[in-house]
Design an enzyme around this catalytic site. Sequence first.
Site, PDB file in Angstrom:
ATOM      1  N   LEU A 101       0.852  -1.190   0.000  1.00 45.18           N
ATOM      2  CA  LEU A 101       0.000   0.000   0.000  1.00 45.18           C
ATOM      3  C   LEU A 101       0.891   1.244   0.000  1.00 45.18           C
ATOM      4  O   LEU A 101       2.070   1.170   0.329  1.00 45.18           O
ATOM      5  CB  LEU A 101      -0.911  -0.019   1.229  1.00 45.18           C
ATOM      6  CG  LEU A 101      -1.969  -1.127   1.193  1.00 45.18           C
ATOM      7  CD1 LEU A 101      -2.579  -1.349   2.568  1.00 45.18           C
ATOM      8  CD2 LEU A 101      -3.060  -0.792   0.177  1.00 45.18           C
ATOM      9  N   CYS A 105       3.832   7.260  -4.613  1.00 45.66           N
ATOM     10  CA  CYS A 105       4.687   8.182  -3.846  1.00 45.66           C
ATOM     11  C   CYS A 105       5.947   7.503  -3.326  1.00 45.66           C
ATOM     12  O   CYS A 105       7.055   7.935  -3.614  1.00 45.66           O
ATOM     13  CB  CYS A 105       3.882   8.835  -2.729  1.00 45.66           C
ATOM     14  SG  CYS A 105       4.896   9.690  -1.528  1.00 45.66           S
ATOM     15  N   CYS A 110       7.299  10.803  -5.161  1.00 44.76           N
ATOM     16  CA  CYS A 110       7.786  11.779  -4.170  1.00 44.76           C
ATOM     17  C   CYS A 110       9.060  11.340  -3.457  1.00 44.76           C
ATOM     18  O   CYS A 110       9.968  12.142  -3.240  1.00 44.76           O
ATOM     19  CB  CYS A 110       6.751  12.062  -3.091  1.00 44.76           C
ATOM     20  SG  CYS A 110       5.052  11.847  -3.567  1.00 44.76           S
ATOM     21  N   HIS A 160       7.568   0.697   2.057  1.00 43.64           N
ATOM     22  CA  HIS A 160       6.530  -0.245   1.621  1.00 43.64           C
ATOM     23  C   HIS A 160       6.129  -1.162   2.775  1.00 43.64           C
ATOM     24  O   HIS A 160       4.943  -1.402   3.030  1.00 43.64           O
ATOM     25  CB  HIS A 160       7.052  -1.132   0.481  1.00 43.64           C
ATOM     26  CG  HIS A 160       7.280  -0.402  -0.809  1.00 43.64           C
ATOM     27  ND1 HIS A 160       6.722   0.814  -1.085  1.00 43.64           N
ATOM     28  CD2 HIS A 160       7.996  -0.742  -1.914  1.00 43.64           C
ATOM     29  CE1 HIS A 160       7.097   1.191  -2.304  1.00 43.64           C
ATOM     30  NE2 HIS A 160       7.856   0.278  -2.821  1.00 43.64           N
ATOM     31  N   PHE A 522      15.453  30.810  16.736  1.00 47.38           N
ATOM     32  CA  PHE A 522      16.477  31.481  15.949  1.00 47.38           C
ATOM     33  C   PHE A 522      17.730  30.619  15.833  1.00 47.38           C
ATOM     34  O   PHE A 522      18.092  29.985  16.790  1.00 47.38           O
ATOM     35  CB  PHE A 522      16.797  32.798  16.632  1.00 47.38           C
ATOM     36  CG  PHE A 522      17.647  33.700  15.796  1.00 47.38           C
ATOM     37  CD1 PHE A 522      17.099  34.373  14.726  1.00 47.38           C
ATOM     38  CD2 PHE A 522      18.995  33.836  16.077  1.00 47.38           C
ATOM     39  CE1 PHE A 522      17.891  35.197  13.945  1.00 47.38           C
ATOM     40  CE2 PHE A 522      19.779  34.660  15.286  1.00 47.38           C
ATOM     41  CZ  PHE A 522      19.223  35.338  14.236  1.00 47.38           C
TER      42      PHE A 522
END
Length: 544
Positions: A101, A105, A110, A160, A522
């Site tokens: 599933l 991607c 991606c 995966h 910062f």
Amino acid sequence: MFSSPKGLLHSTFNKRRVHIMDIQEIWNARPHTLSISEWGDRIEEHLEGERQNEAIFNLDPDDDREYNAIFVGGGAAGRFGSAYLKALGGRQLVIDRWPFLGGSCPHNACVPHHLFSDCAAELMLNREFFGRYWFSNLDGKIVNMKELVDLFRQGRNGPHAIMNFQSKEQLDMEYILNASARIIDNHTVEVCGQIFKAKNLILSMGSTANKLGIPGEELKGVFDYESFVEELDYEPGDTAVVVGGGKTSVIYGCFFNATGRKTTLVVRSTLLKLIPDSETRGYVIDRMKEQGMEILEGSNLIRVEDDGNGKAGAAIIQTPDGERRIETDFIFTGLGETPNSEEAAEILGLELSEKKEIIVNDKMQTNVPNVYAVGDMIGAPMEMFKARKSGCYTARHIMGEDISYVPRDWPDFVHSHYEISWFGLSEDEAREQYDNVVTIKMPPENENGLNIGLPASDRMMMFAMDKPALSGFQKLVIDGDTRKVLGAHHVGCGAKDAFQYLSRMVKAGLTVDDLGEMDELFLNPTHFIQLSRLRAGNKVLVDL
Ligand code: FAD
Ligand code: NAP
Ligand code: KPC
């Protein structure tokens, strides 16, 4: 902790000659739990080993309710929709032709893109400082690209495995993997010869890369993002030709360039027109050119020449100045995506747009009763957030919630050698719509152009100190009258995380004063908080 009542059975089905099997046999299978690493090994066997023809059944023998929904396709849209529907108390089944599933991607889109974009940023740093500090001398050297593709192919198994494990043991989903679903009607699919019925059908079958349709495109050496990771079996030479001016072509083009290859981008219209702010876009393109990329706008690849051995040998390009021939054994195309909708549309009578997007309403319902479509199948934005959210909203609608989802005004990003994030109005758009536009910008306007060591932030510090012009660019666009933030634009590294949250805050009416009240960590990548605090005292806002 992860024990599950589910039966998991790896049934042998020849996907070409489908066997009919008694479904009860599957349902009565002994409950079985695989660890994440066992899943990793199993998926490998299903992808390339001895289990290629076996389907993976994970069906709940103890649940005899009718399925509320069958999701055809278990990518981001199908997986998230399934998880949400299950969480709402419904019964779902998700089917995917891959043995895992998560969809494209983690397999070819991606995740590899992020590996290659990371490499592009690292390599740019190295090339800028080679021979100095600790950087090795890469001058004139070409980095092995196949090694990185192989690295990805080995590494993708982990995500995966997690998706399968998480979906079964933690999200309690039912699924059939490594098997194609054939749609029969708006309640019925067939998988491995078995019929499955549900109250609703969700189409989540993703999209496929567009082709040019030119002579020579089929030659070895012509790739798209998918074939690049699946098929690259040689080390390309010193020249790359990339076609397209959108996200995929720029991401991969910058990577090829960073590996040391002479890279030409062939763009039929305008490069990176998706970046809304012209100054931000200009900064990005200037840096690409400085890294040695050639950009041919208004140009088209018209033919790929065979090298005599069935492999690409040269790219023939029509430019505004005439025909160009570039000798190369490596051509890459990033031309957008077309939804995998045609077959389903024919069977079900779905209404499609010209670009083959399935037309849905704000509840992701198609024109056919009880049939929904989600993710890339419904067109732009073809992005993960939309895939996942459209899946979840569909589940909510099916489970009785009154929902409406139309993606609009989302934050966006792309990688060059840098990470580029944006949200809201560009400066030009803001000036068209508002009388009193104020900007806060870094580096500030100055007589040396960009040659100032600000912005400075993590991953940009070497540039900030040694090559200031390369340390990034950022701009906040504000309505000086209401003090509201209208848009934000960033080039550098690390800011896209903040843009995920910034988008909701801006929609909720974020002002320069609100930003000035936040607690910055910062040095941070955008400096928006500290710069806003410097301006927040002013009754009358002016540029900074
Ligand atoms: P997919 O993930 O493609 O899932 C569809 C699934 O359906 C597949 O698993 C397929 O096997 C299955 N299937 C199809 N037909 C059948 C059938 N008949 N039976 C069974 N199964 C079937 N988006 C981002 O947000 N961030 C990024 O960084 C990003 N990078 C990208 C990089 C590239 C190169 C590309 C091309 C896209 C990128 N995207 C990115 C977009 C993103 O990958 C997609 O929008 C998203 O994966 C779409 O999810 P989906 O579930 O709609 O489709
Ligand atoms: P894209 O952003 O739509 O860009 C397609 C590019 O190809 C455009 O420059 C387009 O030119 C050009 N093109 C299309 N057909 C062409 C043709 N026949 N000849 C020459 N050029 C052609 O698509 P993409 O970059 O391929 O990405 C696909 C999808 O995945 C997109 O929806 C994108 O959002 C998503 N994606 C997301 C990310 C991310 O990091 N978030 C990364 C990659 C991809 P014109 O501009 O002239 O039309
Ligand atoms: C590793 C990772 O998160 C990328 S793969 C995502 C697939 S899914 O969770 O189904 O959207």
